[in-house]
Design a protein around this motif. Sequence first.
Motif, PDB file in Angstrom:
ATOM      1  N   VAL A  40       0.844  -1.197   0.000  1.00 37.98           N
ATOM      2  CA  VAL A  40       0.000   0.000   0.000  1.00 37.98           C
ATOM      3  C   VAL A  40       0.882   1.250   0.000  1.00 37.98           C
ATOM      4  CG1 VAL A  40      -1.689   1.323   1.342  1.00 37.98           C
ATOM      5  CG2 VAL A  40      -1.893  -1.171   1.178  1.00 37.98           C
ATOM      6  N   THR A  41       0.510   2.229  -0.810  1.00 42.23           N
ATOM      7  CA  THR A  41       1.220   3.504  -0.810  1.00 42.23           C
ATOM      8  C   THR A  41       0.301   4.631  -0.337  1.00 42.23           C
ATOM      9  OG1 THR A  41       0.752   3.671  -3.194  1.00 42.23           O
ATOM     10  CG2 THR A  41       2.961   2.995  -2.548  1.00 42.23           C
ATOM     11  N   ARG A  42       0.925   5.585   0.367  1.00 43.19           N
ATOM     12  CA  ARG A  42       0.210   6.734   0.929  1.00 43.19           C
ATOM     13  C   ARG A  42       0.493   7.955   0.062  1.00 43.19           C
ATOM     14  NH1 ARG A  42       1.764  11.189   3.697  1.00 43.19           N
ATOM     15  NH2 ARG A  42       0.384  12.029   5.304  1.00 43.19           N
ATOM     16  N   HIS A  43      -0.572   8.592  -0.429  1.00 43.70           N
ATOM     17  CA  HIS A  43      -0.424   9.726  -1.334  1.00 43.70           C
ATOM     18  C   HIS A  43      -0.935  11.000  -0.663  1.00 43.70           C
ATOM     19  CE1 HIS A  43       0.736   7.064  -4.602  1.00 43.70           C
ATOM     20  NE2 HIS A  43      -0.151   6.236  -4.077  1.00 43.70           N
ATOM     21  N   GLN A  44      -0.018  11.928  -0.442  1.00 47.90           N
ATOM     22  CA  GLN A  44      -0.356  13.185   0.221  1.00 47.90           C
ATOM     23  C   GLN A  44      -1.078  14.113  -0.746  1.00 47.90           C
ATOM     24  OE1 GLN A  44       0.139  14.222   3.542  1.00 47.90           O
ATOM     25  NE2 GLN A  44      -1.274  15.788   2.774  1.00 47.90           N
ATOM     26  N   LEU A  45      -2.237  14.622  -0.304  1.00 45.11           N
ATOM     27  CA  LEU A  45      -3.034  15.533  -1.121  1.00 45.11           C
ATOM     28  C   LEU A  45      -3.013  16.939  -0.509  1.00 45.11           C
ATOM     29  CD1 LEU A  45      -5.981  13.072  -1.828  1.00 45.11           C
ATOM     30  CD2 LEU A  45      -3.885  13.418  -3.158  1.00 45.11           C
ATOM     31  N   PHE A  46      -3.689  17.857  -1.167  1.00 49.36           N
ATOM     32  CA  PHE A  46      -3.643  19.276  -0.808  1.00 49.36           C
ATOM     33  C   PHE A  46      -4.226  19.517   0.583  1.00 49.36           C
ATOM     34  CE2 PHE A  46      -5.139  23.780  -2.054  1.00 49.36           C
ATOM     35  CZ  PHE A  46      -3.891  24.328  -1.802  1.00 49.36           C
ATOM     36  N   ILE A  47      -3.522  20.326   1.357  1.00 50.42           N
ATOM     37  CA  ILE A  47      -4.014  20.757   2.664  1.00 50.42           C
ATOM     38  C   ILE A  47      -4.595  22.164   2.502  1.00 50.42           C
ATOM     39  CG2 ILE A  47      -3.409  21.324   5.036  1.00 50.42           C
ATOM     40  CD1 ILE A  47      -3.167  18.392   4.525  1.00 50.42           C
ATOM     41  N   GLY A 152      -5.620   9.165  -5.754  1.00 55.72           N
ATOM     42  CA  GLY A 152      -4.624   8.160  -5.387  1.00 55.72           C
ATOM     43  C   GLY A 152      -4.355   7.177  -6.504  1.00 55.72           C
ATOM     44  N   VAL A 153      -5.410   6.776  -7.210  1.00 49.74           N
ATOM     45  CA  VAL A 153      -5.228   5.877  -8.356  1.00 49.74           C
ATOM     46  C   VAL A 153      -4.385   6.566  -9.422  1.00 49.74           C
ATOM     47  CG1 VAL A 153      -6.419   4.788 -10.304  1.00 49.74           C
ATOM     48  CG2 VAL A 153      -7.252   4.430  -7.977  1.00 49.74           C
ATOM     49  N   GLY A 154      -4.694   7.826  -9.703  1.00 52.65           N
ATOM     50  CA  GLY A 154      -3.923   8.553 -10.705  1.00 52.65           C
ATOM     51  C   GLY A 154      -2.458   8.669 -10.337  1.00 52.65           C
ATOM     52  N   LEU A 155      -2.184   8.953  -9.064  1.00 51.11           N
ATOM     53  CA  LEU A 155      -0.806   9.112  -8.620  1.00 51.11           C
ATOM     54  C   LEU A 155      -0.062   7.780  -8.605  1.00 51.11           C
ATOM     55  CD1 LEU A 155      -1.492  11.712  -5.813  1.00 51.11           C
ATOM     56  CD2 LEU A 155      -0.199  12.125  -7.918  1.00 51.11           C
ATOM     57  N   ARG A 156      -0.778   6.718  -8.283  1.00 49.19           N
ATOM     58  CA  ARG A 156      -0.125   5.397  -8.301  1.00 49.19           C
ATOM     59  C   ARG A 156       0.205   4.986  -9.735  1.00 49.19           C
ATOM     60  NH1 ARG A 156       1.093   1.056  -4.241  1.00 49.19           N
ATOM     61  NH2 ARG A 156       2.302  -0.295  -5.595  1.00 49.19           N
ATOM     62  N   ILE A 157      -0.691   5.258 -10.670  1.00 45.67           N
ATOM     63  CA  ILE A 157      -0.392   4.967 -12.078  1.00 45.67           C
ATOM     64  C   ILE A 157       0.790   5.810 -12.546  1.00 45.67           C
ATOM     65  CG2 ILE A 157      -1.260   5.098 -14.444  1.00 45.67           C
ATOM     66  CD1 ILE A 157      -4.050   4.551 -13.338  1.00 45.67           C
ATOM     67  N   PHE A 158       0.821   7.062 -12.125  1.00 43.27           N
ATOM     68  CA  PHE A 158       1.934   7.949 -12.459  1.00 43.27           C
ATOM     69  C   PHE A 158       3.262   7.309 -12.052  1.00 43.27           C
ATOM     70  CE2 PHE A 158       4.560  11.607 -10.789  1.00 43.27           C
ATOM     71  CZ  PHE A 158       5.063  11.977 -12.028  1.00 43.27           C
ATOM     72  N   GLY A 159       3.282   6.722 -10.863  1.00 43.69           N
ATOM     73  CA  GLY A 159       4.406   5.889 -10.465  1.00 43.69           C
ATOM     74  C   GLY A 159       5.540   6.571  -9.741  1.00 43.69           C
ATOM     75  N   SER A 160       5.454   7.874  -9.516  1.00 44.39           N
ATOM     76  CA  SER A 160       6.518   8.580  -8.799  1.00 44.39           C
ATOM     77  C   SER A 160       5.921   9.486  -7.736  1.00 44.39           C
ATOM     78  CB  SER A 160       7.391   9.389  -9.771  1.00 44.39           C
ATOM     79  OG  SER A 160       8.158   8.549 -10.585  1.00 44.39           O
ATOM     80  N   ASP A 161       5.125   8.917  -6.873  1.00 45.68           N
ATOM     81  CA  ASP A 161       4.513   9.672  -5.780  1.00 45.68           C
ATOM     82  C   ASP A 161       4.077   8.687  -4.709  1.00 45.68           C
ATOM     83  OD1 ASP A 161       3.088  12.374  -4.903  1.00 45.68           O
ATOM     84  OD2 ASP A 161       1.680  10.728  -4.538  1.00 45.68           O
ATOM     85  N   GLY A 162       4.240   9.063  -3.463  1.00 45.28           N
ATOM     86  CA  GLY A 162       3.690   8.276  -2.373  1.00 45.28           C
ATOM     87  C   GLY A 162       4.725   7.527  -1.554  1.00 45.28           C
ATOM     88  N   GLU A 163       4.463   7.441  -0.252  1.00 50.16           N
ATOM     89  CA  GLU A 163       5.275   6.654   0.665  1.00 50.16           C
ATOM     90  C   GLU A 163       4.752   5.222   0.711  1.00 50.16           C
ATOM     91  OE1 GLU A 163       4.952   8.402   4.492  1.00 50.16           O
ATOM     92  OE2 GLU A 163       5.381  10.416   3.777  1.00 50.16           O
ATOM     93  N   VAL A 164       5.648   4.289   0.905  1.00 53.66           N
ATOM     94  CA  VAL A 164       5.251   2.899   1.089  1.00 53.66           C
ATOM     95  C   VAL A 164       4.855   2.723   2.548  1.00 53.66           C
ATOM     96  CG1 VAL A 164       5.923   0.483   0.867  1.00 53.66           C
ATOM     97  CG2 VAL A 164       6.844   2.200  -0.720  1.00 53.66           C
ATOM     98  N   LYS A 165       3.621   2.319   2.780  1.00 52.36           N
ATOM     99  CA  LYS A 165       3.119   2.221   4.155  1.00 52.36           C
ATOM    100  C   LYS A 165       3.934   1.228   4.981  1.00 52.36           C
ATOM    101  CE  LYS A 165      -0.962   1.528   7.002  1.00 52.36           C
ATOM    102  NZ  LYS A 165      -0.237   0.724   7.994  1.00 52.36           N
ATOM    103  N   ALA A 166       4.316   1.662   6.173  1.00 52.85           N
ATOM    104  CA  ALA A 166       5.048   0.850   7.156  1.00 52.85           C
ATOM    105  C   ALA A 166       6.423   0.417   6.671  1.00 52.85           C
ATOM    106  CB  ALA A 166       4.229  -0.373   7.562  1.00 52.85           C
ATOM    107  N   ALA A 167       6.947   1.081   5.643  1.00 52.78           N
ATOM    108  CA  ALA A 167       8.253   0.693   5.111  1.00 52.78           C
ATOM    109  C   ALA A 167       9.360   0.873   6.145  1.00 52.78           C
ATOM    110  CB  ALA A 167       8.572   1.521   3.868  1.00 52.78           C
ATOM    111  N   LEU A 168      10.221  -0.132   6.242  1.00 50.58           N
ATOM    112  CA  LEU A 168      11.409  -0.113   7.107  1.00 50.58           C
ATOM    113  C   LEU A 168      11.060   0.175   8.567  1.00 50.58           C
ATOM    114  CD1 LEU A 168      13.850   1.810   4.728  1.00 50.58           C
ATOM    115  CD2 LEU A 168      13.441  -0.654   4.891  1.00 50.58           C
ATOM    116  N   LYS A 169       9.858  -0.196   8.935  1.00 53.22           N
ATOM    117  CA  LYS A 169       9.385   0.074  10.297  1.00 53.22           C
ATOM    118  C   LYS A 169      10.233  -0.654  11.343  1.00 53.22           C
ATOM    119  CE  LYS A 169       5.137  -0.220  13.070  1.00 53.22           C
ATOM    120  NZ  LYS A 169       3.707  -0.637  13.054  1.00 53.22           N
ATOM    121  N   ASN A 170      10.696  -1.850  10.985  1.00 52.52           N
ATOM    122  CA  ASN A 170      11.412  -2.668  11.966  1.00 52.52           C
ATOM    123  C   ASN A 170      12.919  -2.706  11.759  1.00 52.52           C
ATOM    124  OD1 ASN A 170       8.963  -3.525  13.254  1.00 52.52           O
ATOM    125  ND2 ASN A 170       8.595  -4.887  11.535  1.00 52.52           N
TER     126      ASN A 170
END
Length: 250
Positions: A40-47, A152-170
């Motif tokens: 799962v990837t997390r995509h930050q949107l406008f605040i 989020g779907v658009g950004l995931r298809i784009f392929g260069s946006d978003g953090e990988v959820k829980a990546a390197l947590k341990n």
Amino acid sequence: MKFYLCIDDTDNLDSIGTGTIAEQIREKLIEYGYGPCSLVTRHQLFIHEDIPYTSHNSSMCFCGEAPAQYLLNIIKIASHHLDAVAAEGSDPGLCVLQFDDTKDYKEVIDFGKAAKISVLTKNDAMQCAKINHLHLSEHGGTGQGIIGALAGVGLRIFGSDGEVKAALKNIETNQHFSVSQLKKFPELTQVIDLVTREPLDDSTEINICNRTKTVLYKNQYVLFVVKAENGRYQTIPKSEIRKMGESFYE
């Protein structure tokens, strides 16, 4: 078929997060045999004050592989799970795209990029979904989450946006790892110099000096690193990665 699935605005301040719900849907689909599925990837949107959100205004997306005849089943499973677990007061949205590599998804990608820098409306999302033949559905409240779900779907298809959820947590901090050792983590496929944007050799040593994250970059799970004053590579803090935003773009 390849499919993309994204959810947004499923939580409140006291509930489990949208990322956890996305992982639950992912695991449920795999249990039913509708996989494999990506992380799962997390995509930050406008605040912005005109955009309601719980804490960060981010959507959660993953992609998977399944026979095309099961697309409706995938949508039903995700929909039923959202209906069951979405928090009181949330405005959940679901987007599912059946990917066709002969189609141009520029409008969907542009919608995702626009959602990072501007205020969009539900009507904007519905029009884009209709033109591009996507599943887009509201699951409670105002249904405002359909905007982030489509983005989020658009950004995931784009392929260069978003953090990988829980990546390197341990992963252990204040330790040195070779690039080849780091690549053994499922949430990491490349280690790249942030300045040169060049992949590092497998023998290169990296100092994991802080809590860090991998990000989606050119459709790979990438750990960006920088050279310290001593000339050795070290990780970038998660807080700094979140500030970089647009610099992860191609």
